[in-house]
Design a protein around this motif. Structure first.
Motif, PDB file in Angstrom:
ATOM      1  N   HIS A 178      64.143 -13.271  -7.916  1.00  0.00           N
ATOM      2  CA  HIS A 178      63.499 -14.256  -7.044  1.00  0.00           C
ATOM      3  C   HIS A 178      62.061 -14.466  -7.509  1.00  0.00           C
ATOM      4  O   HIS A 178      61.117 -13.904  -6.940  1.00  0.00           O
ATOM      5  CB  HIS A 178      63.537 -13.796  -5.581  1.00  0.00           C
TER       6      HIS A 178
ATOM      7  N   LEU B  94      59.405 -15.874  -4.852  1.00  0.00           N
ATOM      8  CA  LEU B  94      59.042 -14.864  -3.870  1.00  0.00           C
ATOM      9  C   LEU B  94      58.167 -13.797  -4.512  1.00  0.00           C
ATOM     10  O   LEU B  94      57.198 -13.325  -3.895  1.00  0.00           O
ATOM     11  CB  LEU B  94      60.309 -14.234  -3.281  1.00  0.00           C
TER      12      LEU B  94
ATOM     13  N   THR C 183      65.544  -8.738   1.582  1.00  0.00           N
ATOM     14  CA  THR C 183      64.955  -9.817   0.788  1.00  0.00           C
ATOM     15  C   THR C 183      65.370 -11.171   1.338  1.00  0.00           C
ATOM     16  O   THR C 183      64.573 -12.133   1.339  1.00  0.00           O
ATOM     17  CB  THR C 183      65.395  -9.692  -0.681  1.00  0.00           C
TER      18      THR C 183
ATOM     19  N   LEU D 260      63.155 -14.646   2.080  1.00  0.00           N
ATOM     20  CA  LEU D 260      63.508 -15.953   1.518  1.00  0.00           C
ATOM     21  C   LEU D 260      63.741 -16.980   2.619  1.00  0.00           C
ATOM     22  O   LEU D 260      63.350 -18.145   2.492  1.00  0.00           O
ATOM     23  CB  LEU D 260      64.753 -15.824   0.642  1.00  0.00           C
TER      24      LEU D 260
END
Length: 638
Positions: A571, A574, A627, A631
């Motif tokens: 990611h 992020l 996570t 997101l």
């Protein structure tokens, strides 16, 4: 004079006499002494990483030879002995004499412009490295000359195997060294300052190829009054985050060569690091890591290391109080009245709730008791526990006791069997686990009173320090609003004393101002995460039974460590948001926190955000998340 709390110590550029009284030795003990003791601080490349305001430039200026010389000259006249003793422990001073020839070289945007030239990378590096070395030599010599030493009294001791390269840097004597460095700087500056980059064939090769003073110099020698001093050169490259990422990597690799005898430090923000460096490496000591790897080549010093956090918080409180005293001493309005500490005018005894609000709180607790058929005997037992605890504190009164009782009553209801409509009702059922009272419950009660009744929560010097997240500049920004208010009251002929209510109002307003003025890469996305984390933490904190953080509540998200470690790979966006959040004092990443037989990475809200959103300053409580939750928050706010 202007409020010195609105400036950083490093901004006092008038002279070292104005700068040194504002410097506290505590960061040197915290971050540098260990590495000095193990012999790595001056023997290999040290990369010193910190957020804005963590004190990097202050340390860089302190370690300059001219500053050390001034410090020792004034030691007997001022209270500089603790600073001298600390620098002695860190190996910069020996027998009340500097042993290092420190010179600070700021890596401003000019160096990054080299990377924009249409030249091969190898040539761009040669030009940059030659310019850096020439300016370093000039910085070393200028530092010595500023202490009254003449150019003719300066020379170098070259490395034994560097005789062939000695002529290329000008020779041993100070004048030849100086003239050669100035010539190289001028040649390369003319290249960088040209409106159009010169053709490669037009670049004088000698300007970049043969000039390698870092490979030649081992020591500087200074002759004064028939005495010869030998100094080990130390170059301090400040603001390395200004370099292009590829340029920074080449620069670091060049400096990490073990054959170099000069001491070299690189000071940078996290901006210069990759997201993986920041997210995976912070808090580890010299472990292999992407971009910053191989402990044999370099020492990495994180100026917000997460090791031993309680001790770091305690050490920062001491440092901040000392710094505040030094700054207050610069303000006549306080020194004339012998106000030497922030604690002298920041009250630590909050005003009790007014009778109407106290009555409303009592009615809420009574309703909770009667609605759930909790016996008077049970209530008395809980009140006894609260009374025993509060008897050891002086700042809490009936309002906190009632809020604590509300938490205990909710916890009692959670710990007794739920009765059906036709079940026999006992007057006083024992809970399945004993109820206890501690600081967590008391802190949770105070947070609840802040939100429900406006009772001040952020007040006194320790709360101010904790709101700063161990960041000196953040501390000064927050303290400035209190100092300005106290100064105004004195000028108007009033007492400087600030009530807890005034402190709470000013600190929350200042924290909100800092938050709203964020202007760094990805600051909007960082704010999205911060708001999402804060909203969920506050909702959990204000639940009746105050189940998290021992009662104080939550101030962080906890992501399973193995899942967090995958963020840089899976990611990228992020990862960048978290990197800049950590780099600019929004988040603190607490790695490998062990709870419930599992390791977590806590994404902890900084002290300023806790003050702004009204969360406890007690650290440790976190919400278990994934996570995907992070997101989702970024996606939901687009």
């Amino acid at each position: 004079m202007a409020n010195p709390f609105e400036k950083r110590a490093s901004e006092y550029r008038r002279d070292d006499e104005a700068f040194l009284p504002l410097v506290t030795p505590d960061p040197l003990i915290t971050f540098f002494k260990k590495h000095a003791d193990d012999g790595k601080l001056y023997d290999q490349l040290s990369v010193i990483i910190g957020a804005p305001g963590s004190g990097k430039t202050t340390i860089a200026r302190l370690y300059q030879y001219a500053t050390l010389n001034t410090l020792l000259q004034h030691e007997s006249q001022t209270n500089f002995k603790p600073l001298v003793d600390t620098l002695t422990q860190c190996g910069a001073i020996k027998n009340r004499e500097p042993v290092l020839l420190g010179g600070r070289v700021p890596l401003e945007s000019e160096y990054r412009e080299f990377w924009e030239f249409p030249y091969p990378d190898e040539l761009k590096c040669k030009l940059m490295f030659a310019l850096i070395q020439s300016r370093t030599v000039l910085a070393w010599i200028s530092n010595v000359m500023s202490t009254g030493v003449k150019l003719e009294q300066i020379s170098i001791v070259p490395r034994g195997n560097a005789k062939a390269a000695l002529a290329a840097i000008g020779g041993r004597d100070g004048k030849s060294l100086f003239d050669k460095a100035r010539s190289i700087e001028e040649q390369i500056y003319n290249i960088s300052a040209a409106l159009l980059p010169p053709k490669i064939d037009d670049i004088e090769e000698k300007a970049a190829a043969a000039y390698h003073p870092f490979d030649v110099i081992e020591y500087f020698e200074i002759e004064t009054a028939g005495d010869t001093k030998q100094l080990r050169p130390l170059v301090i490259f400040d603001d390395a985050h200004s370099l292009h990422p590829e340029q920074f990597s080449a620069f670091r690799q060049w400096l990490a060569r073990r054959e170099l005898k000069i001491s070299r430090w690189v000071l940078t923000r996290m901006d210069a690091l990759s997201p993986a460096d920041v997210l995976l490496a912070q808090g580890e000591s010299n472990a292999n890591r992407p971009g910053l790897k191989n402990a044999r080549e370099l020492t990495v010093i994180w100026m917000q290391s997460q090791d031993d956090r309680p001790s770091k918080r305690k050490a920062f409180r001491k440092m901040a109080k000392g710094m505040a005293s030094r700054y207050l001493g610069q303000m006549d309005v306080f020194s004339r009245r012998r106000i030497q500490d922030l604690a002298d005018f920041t009250s630590s005894r909050p005003e009790p709730l007014p009778p109407s609000k106290l009555e409303a709180l009592a009615n809420t607790v009574n309703t909770l008791q009667h609605k759930n058929s909790i016996s008077s005997a049970r209530r008395k037992k809980l009140e006894g526990l609260i009374s025993d605890y509060l008897s050891n504190t002086r700042q809490d009164g009936d309002d906190v006791a009632l809020a604590m009782l509300s938490i205990l009553l909710h916890r009692y209801l959670k710990r007794i069997p739920q009765k059906g409509l036709f079940d026999e009702q006992d007057d006083d059922v024992e809970p399945n686990r004993p109820l206890t009272v501690d600081g967590g419950i008391a802190d949770g009660a105070r947070v609840r009173l802040l939100h429900d009744f406006g009772r001040p929560y952020y007040y006194d010097i320790d709360a101010l320090c904790d709101a700063s997240s161990e960041n000196a500049e953040q501390f000064l920004h927050l303290a400035s609003t209190l100092v300005t208010q106290a100064e105004t009251q004195l000028i108007r002929g009033k007492s400087a004393s600030l009530t807890c209510r005034v402190q709470n109002r000013l600190l929350r307003a200042k924290a909100g101002e800092i938050y709203k003025e964020w202007d760094f890469p990805h600051s909007q996305q960082v704010a999205m995460l911060a708001e999402g984390i804060a909203a969920q933490c506050l909702a959990k904190t204000l639940e009746g039974n105050a189940s998290l953080g021992g009662g104080a509540g939550a101030g962080a998200f906890g992501i399973p460590q193995e899942e967090f470690d995958e963020i840089p790979k899976k990611h990228e966006e992020l990862a960048r948001v978290l990197k800049f959040g950590a780099a600019y004092n929004a988040f603190v990443l607490v790695q490998n926190h062990s709870t419930k037989h599992r390791n977590w990475c806590q994404i902890e809200l900084s002290g300023v955000l806790r003050v702004h959103f009204g969360l406890s300053q007690t650290r440790g409580g976190f919400l278990e998340r994934t996570t995907d939750d992070l997101l989702a928050m970024l996606k939901a706010r687009r």
